[in-house]
Design a protein around this motif. Sequence first.
Motif, PDB file in Angstrom:
ATOM      1  N   TYR A 129      -5.333  10.399  -2.656  1.00 52.51           N
ATOM      2  CA  TYR A 129      -5.361   9.210  -1.795  1.00 52.51           C
ATOM      3  C   TYR A 129      -5.690   9.604  -0.355  1.00 52.51           C
ATOM      4  O   TYR A 129      -6.546   8.996   0.289  1.00 52.51           O
ATOM      5  CB  TYR A 129      -4.017   8.477  -1.858  1.00 52.51           C
ATOM      6  CG  TYR A 129      -3.924   7.375  -0.851  1.00 52.51           C
ATOM      7  CD1 TYR A 129      -4.550   6.150  -1.072  1.00 52.51           C
ATOM      8  CD2 TYR A 129      -3.245   7.568   0.347  1.00 52.51           C
ATOM      9  CE1 TYR A 129      -4.490   5.139  -0.130  1.00 52.51           C
ATOM     10  CE2 TYR A 129      -3.175   6.566   1.291  1.00 52.51           C
ATOM     11  CZ  TYR A 129      -3.796   5.357   1.051  1.00 52.51           C
ATOM     12  OH  TYR A 129      -3.743   4.368   1.987  1.00 52.51           O
ATOM     13  N   LYS A 130      -5.006  10.619   0.152  1.00 52.77           N
ATOM     14  CA  LYS A 130      -5.242  11.036   1.538  1.00 52.77           C
ATOM     15  C   LYS A 130      -6.689  11.462   1.753  1.00 52.77           C
ATOM     16  O   LYS A 130      -7.299  11.127   2.758  1.00 52.77           O
ATOM     17  CB  LYS A 130      -4.297  12.180   1.916  1.00 52.77           C
ATOM     18  CG  LYS A 130      -2.884  11.725   2.144  1.00 52.77           C
ATOM     19  CD  LYS A 130      -1.974  12.901   2.441  1.00 52.77           C
ATOM     20  CE  LYS A 130      -0.544  12.413   2.576  1.00 52.77           C
ATOM     21  NZ  LYS A 130       0.396  13.498   2.780  1.00 52.77           N
ATOM     22  N   GLU A 131      -7.252  12.197   0.799  1.00 50.22           N
ATOM     23  CA  GLU A 131      -8.616  12.696   0.932  1.00 50.22           C
ATOM     24  C   GLU A 131      -9.664  11.586   0.821  1.00 50.22           C
ATOM     25  O   GLU A 131     -10.717  11.675   1.459  1.00 50.22           O
ATOM     26  CB  GLU A 131      -8.902  13.760  -0.130  1.00 50.22           C
ATOM     27  CG  GLU A 131      -8.173  15.054   0.103  1.00 50.22           C
ATOM     28  CD  GLU A 131      -8.366  16.047  -1.032  1.00 50.22           C
ATOM     29  OE1 GLU A 131      -9.236  15.815  -1.910  1.00 50.22           O
ATOM     30  OE2 GLU A 131      -7.654  17.059  -1.051  1.00 50.22           O
ATOM     31  N   HIS A 132      -9.407  10.581   0.017  1.00 48.79           N
ATOM     32  CA  HIS A 132     -10.455   9.601  -0.288  1.00 48.79           C
ATOM     33  C   HIS A 132     -10.235   8.202   0.292  1.00 48.79           C
ATOM     34  O   HIS A 132     -11.202   7.457   0.432  1.00 48.79           O
ATOM     35  CB  HIS A 132     -10.638   9.496  -1.799  1.00 48.79           C
ATOM     36  CG  HIS A 132     -11.049  10.784  -2.428  1.00 48.79           C
ATOM     37  ND1 HIS A 132     -12.334  11.256  -2.376  1.00 48.79           N
ATOM     38  CD2 HIS A 132     -10.335  11.708  -3.099  1.00 48.79           C
ATOM     39  CE1 HIS A 132     -12.404  12.428  -3.004  1.00 48.79           C
ATOM     40  NE2 HIS A 132     -11.200  12.716  -3.451  1.00 48.79           N
ATOM     41  N   TYR A 133      -9.001   7.826   0.597  1.00 44.91           N
ATOM     42  CA  TYR A 133      -8.759   6.429   0.947  1.00 44.91           C
ATOM     43  C   TYR A 133      -7.938   6.183   2.203  1.00 44.91           C
ATOM     44  O   TYR A 133      -8.032   5.115   2.783  1.00 44.91           O
ATOM     45  CB  TYR A 133      -8.087   5.695  -0.228  1.00 44.91           C
ATOM     46  CG  TYR A 133      -8.967   5.674  -1.438  1.00 44.91           C
ATOM     47  CD1 TYR A 133     -10.022   4.776  -1.530  1.00 44.91           C
ATOM     48  CD2 TYR A 133      -8.762   6.569  -2.478  1.00 44.91           C
ATOM     49  CE1 TYR A 133     -10.857   4.773  -2.630  1.00 44.91           C
ATOM     50  CE2 TYR A 133      -9.593   6.569  -3.580  1.00 44.91           C
ATOM     51  CZ  TYR A 133     -10.641   5.665  -3.647  1.00 44.91           C
ATOM     52  OH  TYR A 133     -11.466   5.671  -4.729  1.00 44.91           O
ATOM     53  N   GLU A 134      -7.146   7.119   2.631  1.00 43.57           N
ATOM     54  CA  GLU A 134      -6.256   6.889   3.762  1.00 43.57           C
ATOM     55  C   GLU A 134      -7.028   6.470   5.013  1.00 43.57           C
ATOM     56  O   GLU A 134      -6.577   5.612   5.772  1.00 43.57           O
ATOM     57  CB  GLU A 134      -5.416   8.132   4.036  1.00 43.57           C
ATOM     58  CG  GLU A 134      -4.340   7.913   5.066  1.00 43.57           C
ATOM     59  CD  GLU A 134      -3.448   9.136   5.207  1.00 43.57           C
ATOM     60  OE1 GLU A 134      -2.225   8.962   5.126  1.00 43.57           O
ATOM     61  OE2 GLU A 134      -3.979  10.245   5.373  1.00 43.57           O
ATOM     62  N   GLN A 135      -8.194   7.040   5.191  1.00 47.22           N
ATOM     63  CA  GLN A 135      -8.992   6.730   6.380  1.00 47.22           C
ATOM     64  C   GLN A 135      -9.377   5.250   6.475  1.00 47.22           C
ATOM     65  O   GLN A 135      -9.644   4.734   7.542  1.00 47.22           O
ATOM     66  CB  GLN A 135     -10.248   7.592   6.408  1.00 47.22           C
ATOM     67  CG  GLN A 135     -11.180   7.310   5.240  1.00 47.22           C
ATOM     68  CD  GLN A 135     -12.300   8.326   5.149  1.00 47.22           C
ATOM     69  OE1 GLN A 135     -12.461   9.150   6.031  1.00 47.22           O
ATOM     70  NE2 GLN A 135     -13.081   8.252   4.081  1.00 47.22           N
ATOM     71  N   TYR A 136      -9.387   4.561   5.350  1.00 42.89           N
ATOM     72  CA  TYR A 136      -9.774   3.149   5.339  1.00 42.89           C
ATOM     73  C   TYR A 136      -8.578   2.205   5.460  1.00 42.89           C
ATOM     74  O   TYR A 136      -8.758   0.993   5.543  1.00 42.89           O
ATOM     75  CB  TYR A 136     -10.530   2.816   4.053  1.00 42.89           C
ATOM     76  CG  TYR A 136     -11.731   3.700   3.847  1.00 42.89           C
ATOM     77  CD1 TYR A 136     -12.855   3.581   4.658  1.00 42.89           C
ATOM     78  CD2 TYR A 136     -11.730   4.666   2.848  1.00 42.89           C
ATOM     79  CE1 TYR A 136     -13.954   4.405   4.486  1.00 42.89           C
ATOM     80  CE2 TYR A 136     -12.832   5.490   2.665  1.00 42.89           C
ATOM     81  CZ  TYR A 136     -13.932   5.356   3.481  1.00 42.89           C
ATOM     82  OH  TYR A 136     -15.012   6.168   3.308  1.00 42.89           O
ATOM     83  N   GLU A 137      -7.392   2.751   5.454  1.00 39.75           N
ATOM     84  CA  GLU A 137      -6.196   1.919   5.432  1.00 39.75           C
ATOM     85  C   GLU A 137      -6.108   0.987   6.638  1.00 39.75           C
ATOM     86  O   GLU A 137      -5.805  -0.194   6.499  1.00 39.75           O
ATOM     87  CB  GLU A 137      -4.957   2.798   5.349  1.00 39.75           C
ATOM     88  CG  GLU A 137      -3.721   2.027   4.982  1.00 39.75           C
ATOM     89  CD  GLU A 137      -2.577   2.969   4.672  1.00 39.75           C
ATOM     90  OE1 GLU A 137      -1.737   3.148   5.564  1.00 39.75           O
ATOM     91  OE2 GLU A 137      -2.555   3.502   3.556  1.00 39.75           O
ATOM     92  N   LYS A 138      -6.388   1.492   7.842  1.00 42.90           N
ATOM     93  CA  LYS A 138      -6.323   0.648   9.042  1.00 42.90           C
ATOM     94  C   LYS A 138      -7.315  -0.509   8.943  1.00 42.90           C
ATOM     95  O   LYS A 138      -6.997  -1.634   9.276  1.00 42.90           O
ATOM     96  CB  LYS A 138      -6.623   1.475  10.296  1.00 42.90           C
ATOM     97  CG  LYS A 138      -5.484   2.369  10.720  1.00 42.90           C
ATOM     98  CD  LYS A 138      -5.784   2.994  12.056  1.00 42.90           C
ATOM     99  CE  LYS A 138      -6.821   4.093  11.806  1.00 42.90           C
ATOM    100  NZ  LYS A 138      -7.151   4.889  12.962  1.00 42.90           N
ATOM    101  N   ASP A 139      -8.514  -0.209   8.482  1.00 37.98           N
ATOM    102  CA  ASP A 139      -9.553  -1.230   8.397  1.00 37.98           C
ATOM    103  C   ASP A 139      -9.261  -2.271   7.327  1.00 37.98           C
ATOM    104  O   ASP A 139      -9.771  -3.382   7.385  1.00 37.98           O
ATOM    105  CB  ASP A 139     -10.907  -0.581   8.093  1.00 37.98           C
ATOM    106  CG  ASP A 139     -11.326   0.382   9.197  1.00 37.98           C
ATOM    107  OD1 ASP A 139     -10.849   0.212  10.340  1.00 37.98           O
ATOM    108  OD2 ASP A 139     -12.116   1.296   8.905  1.00 37.98           O
ATOM    109  N   ALA A 140      -8.439  -1.927   6.351  1.00 37.30           N
ATOM    110  CA  ALA A 140      -8.189  -2.824   5.228  1.00 37.30           C
ATOM    111  C   ALA A 140      -7.161  -3.895   5.539  1.00 37.30           C
ATOM    112  O   ALA A 140      -7.036  -4.857   4.796  1.00 37.30           O
ATOM    113  CB  ALA A 140      -7.736  -2.025   4.001  1.00 37.30           C
ATOM    114  N   GLN A 141      -6.399  -3.763   6.619  1.00 33.90           N
ATOM    115  CA  GLN A 141      -5.381  -4.752   6.968  1.00 33.90           C
ATOM    116  C   GLN A 141      -6.055  -5.968   7.585  1.00 33.90           C
ATOM    117  O   GLN A 141      -6.605  -5.885   8.677  1.00 33.90           O
ATOM    118  CB  GLN A 141      -4.355  -4.160   7.945  1.00 33.90           C
ATOM    119  CG  GLN A 141      -3.598  -2.985   7.398  1.00 33.90           C
ATOM    120  CD  GLN A 141      -2.746  -3.356   6.208  1.00 33.90           C
ATOM    121  OE1 GLN A 141      -2.226  -4.456   6.131  1.00 33.90           O
ATOM    122  NE2 GLN A 141      -2.634  -2.452   5.262  1.00 33.90           N
TER     123      GLN A 141
END
Length: 159
Positions: A129-141
């Motif tokens: 998750y950290k490698e592939h998706y965490e970076q998008y978490e802020k944008d997804a809110q």
Amino acid sequence: LKLSEEEWKHVKYIVALLYPFHRYTKALSVSKSCTVHRAWQIYNDLFQHLEDRLEEAEYETKWKDALITAINAAKDKFKEYYGETEGIRGSLYAVAAVLDPRLRMNAYDPEHWERRERQFYREFILQFYKEHYEQYEKDAQPQASQASDVEVTILDNKF
């Protein structure tokens, strides 16, 4: 041809041994939806089933050796197939299992797993998750003004 009582006992045992394989095969064969998220659970259930039957076989008197040999051969073949769930395929199975809303991180909590196995898979999925998706978490809110009432309720309550 008439089977003896002992032979009927063997038939019943073999049917019980094979029944979970039949049940899963039939369920997966008729499904029209995606089933990849069930792969690990099915493998784990069937491995555990073979382990349980192997323990039972120890108490068999007449055909113990043949039974143990057959169950061990089944386990070996199953390990061969399970080995194909490693590497990139394993990553896909692991992610699919966690994305199953009925399982989520509980996918890595089978009661017969050792603590180190559970921890390995939990750490693996968190790292993935950290490698592939965490970076998008802020944008997804979504902004409250952009979200529907249902989305706001879900996000606020962290369902």
